[in-house]
Design a protein around this motif. Structure first.
Motif, PDB file in Angstrom:
ATOM      1  N   SER A 123      13.988  60.807 -25.164  1.00 10.14           N
ATOM      2  CA  SER A 123      12.977  59.975 -25.826  1.00 10.14           C
ATOM      3  C   SER A 123      13.324  58.483 -25.833  1.00 10.14           C
ATOM      4  O   SER A 123      12.483  57.660 -26.179  1.00 10.14           O
ATOM      5  N   ASN A 124      14.536  58.122 -25.436  1.00 13.55           N
ATOM      6  CA  ASN A 124      14.960  56.721 -25.464  1.00 13.55           C
ATOM      7  C   ASN A 124      14.570  56.035 -24.150  1.00 13.55           C
ATOM      8  O   ASN A 124      15.401  55.798 -23.273  1.00 13.55           O
ATOM      9  N   GLU A 125      13.298  55.710 -24.059  1.00 12.94           N
ATOM     10  CA  GLU A 125      12.772  55.122 -22.827  1.00 12.94           C
ATOM     11  C   GLU A 125      13.331  53.722 -22.564  1.00 12.94           C
ATOM     12  O   GLU A 125      13.517  53.323 -21.412  1.00 12.94           O
ATOM     13  N   ALA A 126      13.618  52.974 -23.626  1.00 17.83           N
ATOM     14  CA  ALA A 126      14.150  51.619 -23.448  1.00 17.83           C
ATOM     15  C   ALA A 126      15.513  51.657 -22.754  1.00 17.83           C
ATOM     16  O   ALA A 126      15.764  50.897 -21.814  1.00 17.83           O
ATOM     17  N   SER A 127      16.401  52.550 -23.202  1.00 21.20           N
ATOM     18  CA  SER A 127      17.723  52.650 -22.579  1.00 21.20           C
ATOM     19  C   SER A 127      17.615  53.199 -21.160  1.00 21.20           C
ATOM     20  O   SER A 127      18.330  52.744 -20.256  1.00 21.20           O
ATOM     21  N   GLN A 128      16.735  54.163 -20.949  1.00 14.70           N
ATOM     22  CA  GLN A 128      16.544  54.684 -19.594  1.00 14.70           C
ATOM     23  C   GLN A 128      16.120  53.564 -18.651  1.00 14.70           C
ATOM     24  O   GLN A 128      16.641  53.432 -17.542  1.00 14.70           O
TER      25      GLN A 128
END
Length: 170
Positions: A123-128
């Protein structure tokens, strides 16, 4: 209406440095005000003490606005593992995360490192996006695999952790 002139605007400089022991508290406070997993305050001080060569802090006018904590695993000396990266909410979208990671990879401690790894929840799209962007920036691969199943964590709320392996870096 407030008007500003060129004389009113001062350029703020962001510095990237090795953390001091005193930065551990500010790192903990930044995480406490975010959605990142909160570790003990001791962990941040410990990282500043024993892993300062593979940690980076970003400061603006002396205030900590971002950091990366990382280490080189003893059994994988060609890898730097990013434990955590955080940027103050008011500073996001300015490329600070990328600057922190690039500074890390340029450190003397990482001279024999060919891969950067980190775990990220689905769910951590920013880090991905950040880690895929680093791979793209360096024209190298970003391999994503399962690292830690959600069943390994005591809380049903913790997602699995995907491993992002970026490299090789030359």
């Amino acid at each position: 209406m407030i008007r500003t002139t060129a004389e009113d605007v001062t350029e703020k400089t962001i510095t990237l440095t090795t953390p001091a022991l005193e930065d551990g508290k500010a790192m903990w406070e930044l995480v406490d005000q975010s959605t990142l997993d909160q570790n003990s305050a001791y962990k941040y001080v410990l990282m500043c003490e024993f892993y300062a060569d593979t940690c980076v802090v970003a400061k603006e006018e002396g205030k900590l606005i971002g950091f990366v904590t990382a280490l080189i695993p003893p059994n994988h000396p060609d890898v730097v593992f990013v434990w955590q990266i955080g940027v103050d909410a008011g500073q996001r979208g300015k490329g600070i995360g990328s600057k922190l990671l690039n500074e890390l990879m340029n450190r003397q401690a990482c001279k024999n490192v060919h891969y950067l790894e980190a775990t990220v929840t689905p769910s951590n799209e920013a880090s991905q996006s950040l880690f895929k962007g680093i791979a793209s920036q360096h024209n190298t691969d970003c391999e994503v695999t399962e690292r830690f199943s959600d069943k390994l964590f005591p809380s049903d709320e913790h997602e699995e952790e995907l491993n992002f392996r970026i490299g090789p870096f030359s």
